[in-house]
Motif scaffolding. Structure first.
Motif, short mmCIF file in Angstrom:
data_model
loop_
_atom_site.label_atom_id
_atom_site.label_comp_id
_atom_site.label_asym_id
_atom_site.label_seq_id
_atom_site.Cartn_x
_atom_site.Cartn_y
_atom_site.Cartn_z
N HIS A 1 -3.55 0.67 4.13
CA HIS A 1 -2.26 0.05 4.39
C HIS A 1 -2.10 -1.24 3.57
O HIS A 1 -1.06 -1.45 2.93
N THR A 2 -3.11 -2.06 3.56
CA THR A 2 -3.06 -3.32 2.82
C THR A 2 -2.94 -3.10 1.32
O THR A 2 -2.12 -3.74 0.65
N LEU A 3 -3.72 -2.18 0.79
CA LEU A 3 -3.67 -1.90 -0.65
C LEU A 3 -2.33 -1.34 -1.08
O LEU A 3 -1.80 -1.70 -2.14
N GLU A 4 -1.75 -0.46 -0.27
CA GLU A 4 -0.45 0.10 -0.64
C GLU A 4 0.64 -0.96 -0.64
O GLU A 4 1.49 -0.97 -1.52
N HIS A 5 0.60 -1.88 0.32
CA HIS A 5 1.59 -2.96 0.31
C HIS A 5 1.36 -3.90 -0.87
O HIS A 5 2.32 -4.39 -1.48
N ALA A 6 0.10 -4.15 -1.19
CA ALA A 6 -0.20 -5.01 -2.35
C ALA A 6 0.31 -4.36 -3.64
O ALA A 6 0.85 -5.05 -4.52
N LEU A 7 0.16 -3.06 -3.74
CA LEU A 7 0.67 -2.35 -4.92
C LEU A 7 2.20 -2.37 -4.97
O LEU A 7 2.79 -2.47 -6.04
N ASP A 8 2.84 -2.28 -3.81
CA ASP A 8 4.30 -2.38 -3.75
C ASP A 8 4.77 -3.75 -4.27
O ASP A 8 5.71 -3.83 -5.06
N VAL A 9 4.12 -4.80 -3.82
CA VAL A 9 4.47 -6.15 -4.26
C VAL A 9 4.20 -6.30 -5.75
O VAL A 9 5.02 -6.88 -6.48
#
Length: 124
Positions: free
Chosen positions: A77-85
């Motif tokens: 979850h954290t990595l996917e949001h970081a990639l979105d940003v």
């Protein structure tokens, strides 16, 4: 009774693995085309767009890792949001680098006159 791996990794639906694999393959093609465009044009804007599209490939890799159990749910979850940003920041930077168009190419969205052109552009 079928063994757990017959239904996919850790008893998960194998359809999800197929979808993740297809997504990864397609995003690899898109990222590859973007990288090829960067190599051809060699500009920062193309580099930023190529990197932004490469984040899609990274998201697919994270998804496959989560499916295989190599990436935990919280980290996934954290990595996917970081990639979105990261993708948003890269796209914004690429758009910012495009800059303002040349005066002759400037067209107002409301159809009005250009700055300093009070006669409707008839004078030359």
């Amino acid at each position: 009774m079928l063994p757990p791996l017959a239904a996919g990794v850790h008893g998960q639906d194998p359809t999800m693995f197929v979808l993740l694999s297809v997504a990864a393959a397609l995003t690899a093609v898109v990222a590859g085309l973007a990288i090829a465009a960067f190599v051809r044009r060699r500009s920062r804007r193309y580099l930023l767009v190529a990197l932004a599209l490469s984040t899609l490939l990274a998201r697919s890799a994270i998804g496959v890792g989560a499916y295989l159990g190599a990436v935990g749910p919280g980290l996934h979850h954290t990595l996917e949001h970081a990639l979105d940003v990261s993708m948003a920041a890269l796209v914004i930077a690429a758009v910012y680098l495009v800059g303002k168009p040349a005066y002759s190419d400037a067209i107002r969205a409301d159809g009005g006159e250009r700055d300093g052109d009070r006669n409707g552009g008839d004078e030359r």
